[in-house]
Scaffold this motif. Structure first.
Motif, PDB file in Angstrom:
ATOM      1  N   ALA A  21       9.886   3.715   1.488  1.00 32.64           N
ATOM      2  CA  ALA A  21       8.779   4.468   0.911  1.00 32.64           C
ATOM      3  C   ALA A  21       8.569   5.777   1.670  1.00 32.64           C
ATOM      4  O   ALA A  21       8.321   6.827   1.072  1.00 32.64           O
ATOM      5  CB  ALA A  21       7.493   3.631   0.932  1.00 32.64           C
ATOM      6  N   LYS A  22       8.691   5.712   2.990  1.00 35.31           N
ATOM      7  CA  LYS A  22       8.536   6.912   3.824  1.00 35.31           C
ATOM      8  C   LYS A  22       9.594   7.947   3.433  1.00 35.31           C
ATOM      9  O   LYS A  22       9.310   9.138   3.335  1.00 35.31           O
ATOM     10  CB  LYS A  22       8.656   6.530   5.300  1.00 35.31           C
ATOM     11  CG  LYS A  22       8.568   7.671   6.272  1.00 35.31           C
ATOM     12  CD  LYS A  22       7.170   8.055   6.579  1.00 35.31           C
ATOM     13  CE  LYS A  22       7.117   9.059   7.724  1.00 35.31           C
ATOM     14  NZ  LYS A  22       5.850   9.736   7.797  1.00 35.31           N
ATOM     15  N   ILE A  23      10.814   7.501   3.208  1.00 34.65           N
ATOM     16  CA  ILE A  23      11.899   8.409   2.828  1.00 34.65           C
ATOM     17  C   ILE A  23      11.653   8.968   1.430  1.00 34.65           C
ATOM     18  O   ILE A  23      11.781  10.179   1.197  1.00 34.65           O
ATOM     19  CB  ILE A  23      13.256   7.684   2.900  1.00 34.65           C
ATOM     20  CG1 ILE A  23      13.598   7.372   4.361  1.00 34.65           C
ATOM     21  CG2 ILE A  23      14.354   8.501   2.232  1.00 34.65           C
ATOM     22  CD1 ILE A  23      14.743   6.386   4.524  1.00 34.65           C
ATOM     23  N   LYS A  24      11.288   8.109   0.497  1.00 35.55           N
ATOM     24  CA  LYS A  24      11.120   8.520  -0.894  1.00 35.55           C
ATOM     25  C   LYS A  24       9.919   9.436  -1.095  1.00 35.55           C
ATOM     26  O   LYS A  24       9.986  10.393  -1.865  1.00 35.55           O
ATOM     27  CB  LYS A  24      10.979   7.292  -1.787  1.00 35.55           C
ATOM     28  CG  LYS A  24      10.833   7.641  -3.236  1.00 35.55           C
ATOM     29  CD  LYS A  24      10.892   6.422  -4.137  1.00 35.55           C
ATOM     30  CE  LYS A  24      10.673   6.881  -5.558  1.00 35.55           C
ATOM     31  NZ  LYS A  24      11.499   6.184  -6.498  1.00 35.55           N
ATOM     32  N   PHE A  25       8.810   9.173  -0.431  1.00 38.61           N
ATOM     33  CA  PHE A  25       7.566   9.896  -0.693  1.00 38.61           C
ATOM     34  C   PHE A  25       7.214  10.940   0.356  1.00 38.61           C
ATOM     35  O   PHE A  25       6.090  11.438   0.371  1.00 38.61           O
ATOM     36  CB  PHE A  25       6.397   8.905  -0.831  1.00 38.61           C
ATOM     37  CG  PHE A  25       6.632   7.853  -1.868  1.00 38.61           C
ATOM     38  CD1 PHE A  25       6.992   8.190  -3.163  1.00 38.61           C
ATOM     39  CD2 PHE A  25       6.502   6.512  -1.558  1.00 38.61           C
ATOM     40  CE1 PHE A  25       7.201   7.220  -4.128  1.00 38.61           C
ATOM     41  CE2 PHE A  25       6.720   5.526  -2.509  1.00 38.61           C
ATOM     42  CZ  PHE A  25       7.083   5.890  -3.796  1.00 38.61           C
ATOM     43  N   ARG A  26       8.157  11.334   1.206  1.00 31.48           N
ATOM     44  CA  ARG A  26       7.827  12.293   2.273  1.00 31.48           C
ATOM     45  C   ARG A  26       7.470  13.656   1.753  1.00 31.48           C
ATOM     46  O   ARG A  26       7.655  14.120   0.724  1.00 31.48           O
ATOM     47  CB  ARG A  26       8.936  12.402   3.286  1.00 31.48           C
ATOM     48  CG  ARG A  26      10.276  12.831   2.712  1.00 31.48           C
ATOM     49  CD  ARG A  26      11.297  12.882   3.781  1.00 31.48           C
ATOM     50  NE  ARG A  26      12.612  12.796   3.147  1.00 31.48           N
ATOM     51  CZ  ARG A  26      13.731  13.033   3.760  1.00 31.48           C
ATOM     52  NH1 ARG A  26      13.708  13.329   5.016  1.00 31.48           N
ATOM     53  NH2 ARG A  26      14.874  12.952   3.139  1.00 31.48           N
ATOM     54  N   ARG A  35       0.831  -1.219   0.000  1.00 30.52           N
ATOM     55  CA  ARG A  35       0.000   0.000   0.000  1.00 30.52           C
ATOM     56  C   ARG A  35       0.858   1.258   0.000  1.00 30.52           C
ATOM     57  O   ARG A  35       0.569   2.225  -0.711  1.00 30.52           O
ATOM     58  CB  ARG A  35      -0.931   0.000   1.207  1.00 30.52           C
ATOM     59  CG  ARG A  35      -1.903   1.156   1.212  1.00 30.52           C
ATOM     60  CD  ARG A  35      -2.877   1.019   2.385  1.00 30.52           C
ATOM     61  NE  ARG A  35      -3.962   1.952   2.272  1.00 30.52           N
ATOM     62  CZ  ARG A  35      -3.890   3.238   2.606  1.00 30.52           C
ATOM     63  NH1 ARG A  35      -2.763   3.736   3.063  1.00 30.52           N
ATOM     64  NH2 ARG A  35      -4.929   4.022   2.476  1.00 30.52           N
ATOM     65  N   ALA A  36       1.914   1.253   0.804  1.00 32.21           N
ATOM     66  CA  ALA A  36       2.788   2.434   0.877  1.00 32.21           C
ATOM     67  C   ALA A  36       3.386   2.747  -0.487  1.00 32.21           C
ATOM     68  O   ALA A  36       3.455   3.908  -0.894  1.00 32.21           O
ATOM     69  CB  ALA A  36       3.893   2.213   1.907  1.00 32.21           C
ATOM     70  N   TRP A  37       3.819   1.720  -1.199  1.00 38.89           N
ATOM     71  CA  TRP A  37       4.447   1.942  -2.504  1.00 38.89           C
ATOM     72  C   TRP A  37       3.430   2.249  -3.593  1.00 38.89           C
ATOM     73  O   TRP A  37       3.705   3.039  -4.488  1.00 38.89           O
ATOM     74  CB  TRP A  37       5.324   0.750  -2.880  1.00 38.89           C
ATOM     75  CG  TRP A  37       6.628   0.848  -2.176  1.00 38.89           C
ATOM     76  CD1 TRP A  37       6.964   0.297  -0.974  1.00 38.89           C
ATOM     77  CD2 TRP A  37       7.763   1.605  -2.588  1.00 38.89           C
ATOM     78  NE1 TRP A  37       8.244   0.656  -0.622  1.00 38.89           N
ATOM     79  CE2 TRP A  37       8.760   1.454  -1.601  1.00 38.89           C
ATOM     80  CE3 TRP A  37       8.046   2.383  -3.707  1.00 38.89           C
ATOM     81  CZ2 TRP A  37      10.012   2.055  -1.696  1.00 38.89           C
ATOM     82  CZ3 TRP A  37       9.291   2.971  -3.803  1.00 38.89           C
ATOM     83  CH2 TRP A  37      10.257   2.816  -2.802  1.00 38.89           C
ATOM     84  N   ARG A  38       2.249   1.653  -3.509  1.00 31.98           N
ATOM     85  CA  ARG A  38       1.234   1.908  -4.541  1.00 31.98           C
ATOM     86  C   ARG A  38       0.615   3.292  -4.422  1.00 31.98           C
ATOM     87  O   ARG A  38       0.441   3.995  -5.408  1.00 31.98           O
ATOM     88  CB  ARG A  38       0.115   0.864  -4.464  1.00 31.98           C
ATOM     89  CG  ARG A  38       0.447  -0.409  -5.161  1.00 31.98           C
ATOM     90  CD  ARG A  38      -0.787  -1.266  -5.306  1.00 31.98           C
ATOM     91  NE  ARG A  38      -0.429  -2.536  -5.907  1.00 31.98           N
ATOM     92  CZ  ARG A  38      -1.101  -3.638  -5.776  1.00 31.98           C
ATOM     93  NH1 ARG A  38      -2.210  -3.656  -5.046  1.00 31.98           N
ATOM     94  NH2 ARG A  38      -0.705  -4.737  -6.354  1.00 31.98           N
TER      95      ARG A  38
END
Length: 84
Positions: free
Chosen positions: A79-84, A25-28
């Motif tokens: 994902a948290k780092i990439k999409f913050r 879910r985080a990545w999608r």
């Protein structure tokens, strides 16, 4: 016949599988703002310590469970780092 290791493998598999939906879910969705930095960091650190414990005590279910858990929690953290 000792069923103890099999209980460990089943419990470990269920634990690892429980992290998969959140990682996917985080990545999608790229929605990670509600995920706690502290929680993710602690889970990765704790998993690394559990892997160490499992290796020292020769408990393969503990090692395998936590390798999977660290991998999926690491994916969520990434994902948290990439999409913050």
């Amino acid at each position: 016949m000792d069923l103890t290791p099999y209980v460990g493998y089943v419990a470990g598999a269920m634990t690892v599988v429980s992290y998969a939906p959140q990682a996917v879910r985080a990545w999608r969705t790229k929605e990670v703002k509600d995920l706690s930095w502290v929680m993710l960091a602690l889970l990765v650190a704790a998993g690394a310590l559990w892997i160490t414990y499992g290796l020292i005590s020769s408990q393969l279910p503990v090692v395998l469970t936590n390798v999977g858990t660290v991998a999926l929690t690491g994916a969520i953290l990434a994902a948290k780092i990439k999409f913050r």
